[in-house]
Design a protein around this motif. Structure first.
Motif, PDB file in Angstrom:
ATOM      1  N   ALA A  23      27.784  48.158  58.976  1.00 15.95           N
ATOM      2  CA  ALA A  23      29.163  47.790  59.327  1.00 15.95           C
ATOM      3  C   ALA A  23      29.803  47.298  57.745  1.00 15.95           C
ATOM      4  O   ALA A  23      30.827  46.832  57.212  1.00 15.95           O
ATOM      5  N   VAL A  24      28.584  46.508  56.383  1.00 15.74           N
ATOM      6  CA  VAL A  24      28.633  46.431  55.737  1.00 15.74           C
ATOM      7  C   VAL A  24      29.666  47.358  54.923  1.00 15.74           C
ATOM      8  O   VAL A  24      31.180  47.524  54.341  1.00 15.74           O
ATOM      9  N   LEU A  25      29.936  48.602  54.847  1.00 18.77           N
ATOM     10  CA  LEU A  25      30.439  49.670  54.564  1.00 18.77           C
ATOM     11  C   LEU A  25      31.156  49.835  54.717  1.00 18.77           C
ATOM     12  O   LEU A  25      32.230  49.947  54.344  1.00 18.77           O
ATOM     13  N   LEU A  26      31.361  49.562  55.890  1.00 21.31           N
ATOM     14  CA  LEU A  26      32.846  49.739  56.742  1.00 21.31           C
ATOM     15  C   LEU A  26      33.665  49.772  56.425  1.00 21.31           C
ATOM     16  O   LEU A  26      34.922  49.891  55.872  1.00 21.31           O
ATOM     17  N   VAL A  27      33.379  48.295  56.607  1.00 26.42           N
ATOM     18  CA  VAL A  27      34.596  46.483  55.700  1.00 26.42           C
ATOM     19  C   VAL A  27      34.604  46.919  54.659  1.00 26.42           C
ATOM     20  O   VAL A  27      35.696  47.174  54.133  1.00 26.42           O
TER      21      VAL A  27
END
Lengths: 233, 134
Positions: A23-27
């Motif tokens: 999720a952090v990577l995507l954001v």
């Protein structure tokens, strides 16, 4: 919810760690991608105001009263306009590196580089053309005066009185502009107002035959034109 | 009873991505181009005012505009000549209105359009020149 599922929840909570990392990577990747897009958008938007500012600034400098072309504000001298291409680089050094085109009523005066498209600013100007007129008034009678048929900003008075006749004073609209008790003889440049019709009166001791007074003046004939400055930065 | 559930973190992340993309889409679709017509119209109006203000009068007073703004009588005398002069000066695609203390010449500007304005102070009062795209 956490309390009710406490027994099984331990395993779920562990499994959430890689999901959180994804999720952090995507954001962050979305955010950085957006920054690139926004940066590009700002870069594209910034171009035009600079072009417009340069075009407007150059156009304002060309029509200004202090411009090398101008006779007064918004009135450009025709012969100086014709020579603008040669004098442009020294008169406007900061603009000569740009891709620009200056036209007067569709006639190209100056072109530097290869402007394609770009931003145009138009100004309304008058193009002044001066031709020298000469009149030799015959002055006789008690009032030795002549009225200039056209308004001008200066007049050259050439006096050649016959022997025995002295011209002591020249008045323009009742103001003394030349005075010599010993007699005026020769050429005199007299500044007159272009806002009023000039009436030249001579104080003479005798009659002045034709040819003894010659008046040269340069009335301006103006025509309207559109000055267009195109800058392609 | 195990159920297939999307991780809460991913749900939160997708909401965040939607927010970020919403902001980005404003820039992708492009900002509306600024309207340059007011600046050009103001330049036209200023040029007409400068030319008229530095023109010699036809009969009396300091300049042509001062002559027009001086008295009601001088306005009535000069209005036709000034109208011809301004009609010759303005480009074909423009309409104009010249307002003096004693009356106006030209056309009435429609409401809700961009109008360029320039005002010249004369001894008789202010003279305002308005131009707009026909």
């Amino acid at each position: 919810m956490w309390g009710a599922d406490a027994g099984r929840g331990i395993g779920r909570a562990q499994a959430n760690l890689p999901a959180f990392a994804i999720a952090v990577l995507l954001v962050t990747s979305t955010a950085s991608l957006s920054l690139f897009v926004v940066d590009g958008a700002f870069g594209a938007v910034d171009r035009e105001p600079i072009e417009r500012a340069r075009a407007a600034g150059l156009a304002a400098a060309l029509v200004d009263a202090d411009s090398p072309l101008a006779e007064r504000a918004n009135v450009l001298n025709r012969s100086r306009l014709a020579g603008l291409d040669a004098t442009f680089d020294t008169a406007f050094p900061s603009a000569s590196a740009l891709d620009l085109r200056i036209t007067l009523d569709e006639e190209v005066l100056v072109e530097r580089g290869t402007p394609t498209g770009g931003t145009s600013v138009r100004r309304l100007v008058l193009v002044a053309d001066r031709d020298t007129r000469t009149i030799e008034p015959a002055l006789s009678g008690s009032e030795q005066a002549v009225t200039l048929p056209r308004r001008a900003s200066s007049v050259t008075v050439a006096l050649d009185p016959p022997p025995g006749t002295t011209v002591t004073t020249l008045r323009v609209n009742d103001r003394v502009v030349l005075h010599d008790p010993a007699g005026l003889d020769g050429q005199y440049d007299v500044a007159i107002s272009r806002f009023e019709t000039a009436r030249l009166a001579f104080d003479v001791s005798g009659p002045l035959p034709p040819g003894s007074v010659q008046l040269r003046y340069r009335p301006a004939t103006t025509r309207k034109a559109v000055l267009e400055v195109t800058v392609d930065a | 009873m195990p159920r297939g559930q999307v991780s809460l973190s991913l749900v939160e992340a997708s909401v965040g991505i939607i927010f970020i993309l919403a902001v980005t889409s404003v820039f992708v679709t492009g900002l509306p181009a600024p309207d340059h017509r007011p600046a050009q119209l103001d330049a036209y109006a200023g040029d007409i005012a400068t030319v008229l203000a530095s023109e010699p009068p036809r009969h009396a007073d300091e300049t042509r505009l001062a002559e027009v703004a001086a008295t009601p009588a001088s306005f009535q005398r000069e209005r036709d000549a000034l109208e011809r002069r301004v009609t010759r000066l303005v480009p074909q695609n423009l309409l104009y209105l010249v307002e003096t203390p004693h009356g106006s010449i030209g056309f009435r500007p429609p409401t809700g359009i961009t109008v360029g304005t320039a005002t010249v102070q004369t001894t008789g009062g202010p003279v305002t020149i308005r131009v707009w795209y026909a």
